[in-house]
Design an enzyme around this catalytic site. Sequence first.
Site, PDB file in Angstrom:
ATOM      1  CB  VAL A 277     -17.044   1.037  26.456  1.00  8.30           C
ATOM      2  CG1 VAL A 277     -17.673   0.237  27.588  1.00  8.30           C
ATOM      3  CG2 VAL A 277     -15.529   0.862  26.437  1.00  8.30           C
TER       4      VAL A 277
ATOM      5  CB  ILE B  71      -9.237  -8.491  34.480  1.00  7.71           C
ATOM      6  CG1 ILE B  71      -8.456  -8.651  33.168  1.00  7.71           C
ATOM      7  CG2 ILE B  71      -8.711  -9.443  35.543  1.00  7.71           C
ATOM      8  CD1 ILE B  71      -6.982  -8.278  33.279  1.00  7.71           C
TER       9      ILE B  71
ATOM     10  CG  ASP C 146      -5.080   4.172  31.375  1.00 14.51           C
ATOM     11  OD1 ASP C 146      -6.286   4.447  31.240  1.00 14.51           O
ATOM     12  OD2 ASP C 146      -4.654   3.006  31.476  1.00 14.51           O
TER      13      ASP C 146
ATOM     14  CE  LYS D 171      -6.794   1.388  33.191  1.00 17.54           C
ATOM     15  NZ  LYS D 171      -6.177   0.972  31.929  1.00 17.54           N
TER      16      LYS D 171
HETATM   17  N1  HSE Z   1      -6.000   2.962  27.202  1.00 16.91           N
HETATM   18  C1  HSE Z   1      -6.038   1.864  28.117  1.00 16.91           C
HETATM   19  C2  HSE Z   1      -4.975   0.844  27.751  1.00 16.91           C
HETATM   20  C3  HSE Z   1      -7.348   1.149  28.135  1.00 16.91           C
HETATM   21  O1  HSE Z   1      -4.209   1.041  26.816  1.00 16.91           O
HETATM   22  O2  HSE Z   1      -4.902  -0.152  28.437  1.00 16.91           O
HETATM   23  C4  HSE Z   1      -8.385   1.863  28.919  1.00 16.91           C
HETATM   24  O3  HSE Z   1      -8.005   2.050  30.234  1.00 16.91           O
END
Ligand code: HSE
Length: 428
Positions: free
Chosen positions: A13, A132, A197, A201
């Site tokens: 990134v 997004i 992850d 979020k």
């Molecule tokens: N590893 C995450 C995914 C992307 O597979 O969507 C980064 O948050």
Amino acid sequence: MSVKVAMLGCGTVGGQVVRLLTEQSGDLAARIGDDVELTGVAVRRPNRHPDVPAHLITTDAAALVESDVDVVVEVIGGIEPARALLVQALRAGKSVVTANKALLAEHAAELFAAAESSGADLYFEAAVAGAIPLLRPLRESLAGDRITRVMGIVNGTTNYILSEMDSSGAGYAETLDEASRLGYAEADPTADVDGYDAASKAAILASIAFHTRVTAAQVYREGISSVTPADVAAARALGRTIKLLAICERVDSEGAEAVAVRVHPAMIPRTHPLAGVGGAFNAVFVEADAAGSLMFYGQGAGGAPTASAVLGDLVAVARNRVVGGRGPGESSYAALPVRPISRVDTRYHISLDVADRAGVLSSVASVFAEHDVSIAAVRQQGRTDDASLVIVTHSAPDEALRSTVDKIAGLPVVHDVVSVMRVEGEEQ
Ligand code: HSE
């Protein structure tokens, strides 16, 4: 005077952020009303960044944060040293732009307090669903509305694996191997496949949507490693498909308003808009009282898409500095309690192999009645020696549904529990 920017980290990134900052410097300056000057890039291994001008590279991140910079962009990831560096930056009045979902989901309170102490900006659009635009719409565009639900696919790796399992009928382990070989899964895929992850979020989304602090530890989490080809086939037989969903809800049963936040695989109808989200894409549904339903869709990961979100934040915080204003801070005034999954209403799909003789259906059905779980649909198909029984429930507290399944599994007439999966995206 220019807006001076320091970058912490320069991976997939960060490299794209540096490229876009350099290539678009004229346009960015025009949009901000001042030049943007990249004054340093802190990295661990200086010789791995041939595309970054050598004089910008440093290994001393703390000194870079302390130097004369206005904005700190963090794309290191993980908790430390990112947490300490960003707290240091915010306390010193430097605006922060970060893509770090794990950090925001665990330490938002500390970071926002540091931002508040100096009046600095803390922006993190890139932390959820990559390119997004989602957090800004929740934080700003929908600030006048009452959000009731945020539900979506926020992890591309697991969406790719589940999409592949659905189209090929293959098992989880072999599909994960293939995803790793093709570069869709990380060398260590744990954070993705075990739902960490997505849970980070979900915590961030719920915090913003419901004006309530929610941490990743408060998110109910199940990953995709136990999804079997039998689950996929059972979903297909009912016109459904399986997705790993992040679901953030405002719940007001039990006479008090609360929030429920969960991440788990679920069957959704193939006609549902989220069912058509394939490969590594992300999509999120937002429901609000006045706005109704909104859907956000796009690339949730990857260098350039995530860099787009970072750059958008960078422009916003730089504009704020130029005009002397400030973006929204933390909004946690509602402080709603977070309800555990056991007391959240969900629906189950249960697929069983049972003996095919008189009274079997009624003995299974009586277990549902005992737990006050109402059955929405039953499908039975006789075979030579036994029968396949598929039951979909109405919504009921998750703990009642679990207890029902546990008790049914122990009935002598039940030969096998083939698939148990929550159902989402249709009438209760
Ligand atoms: N590893 C995450 C995914 C992307 O597979 O969507 C980064 O948050």
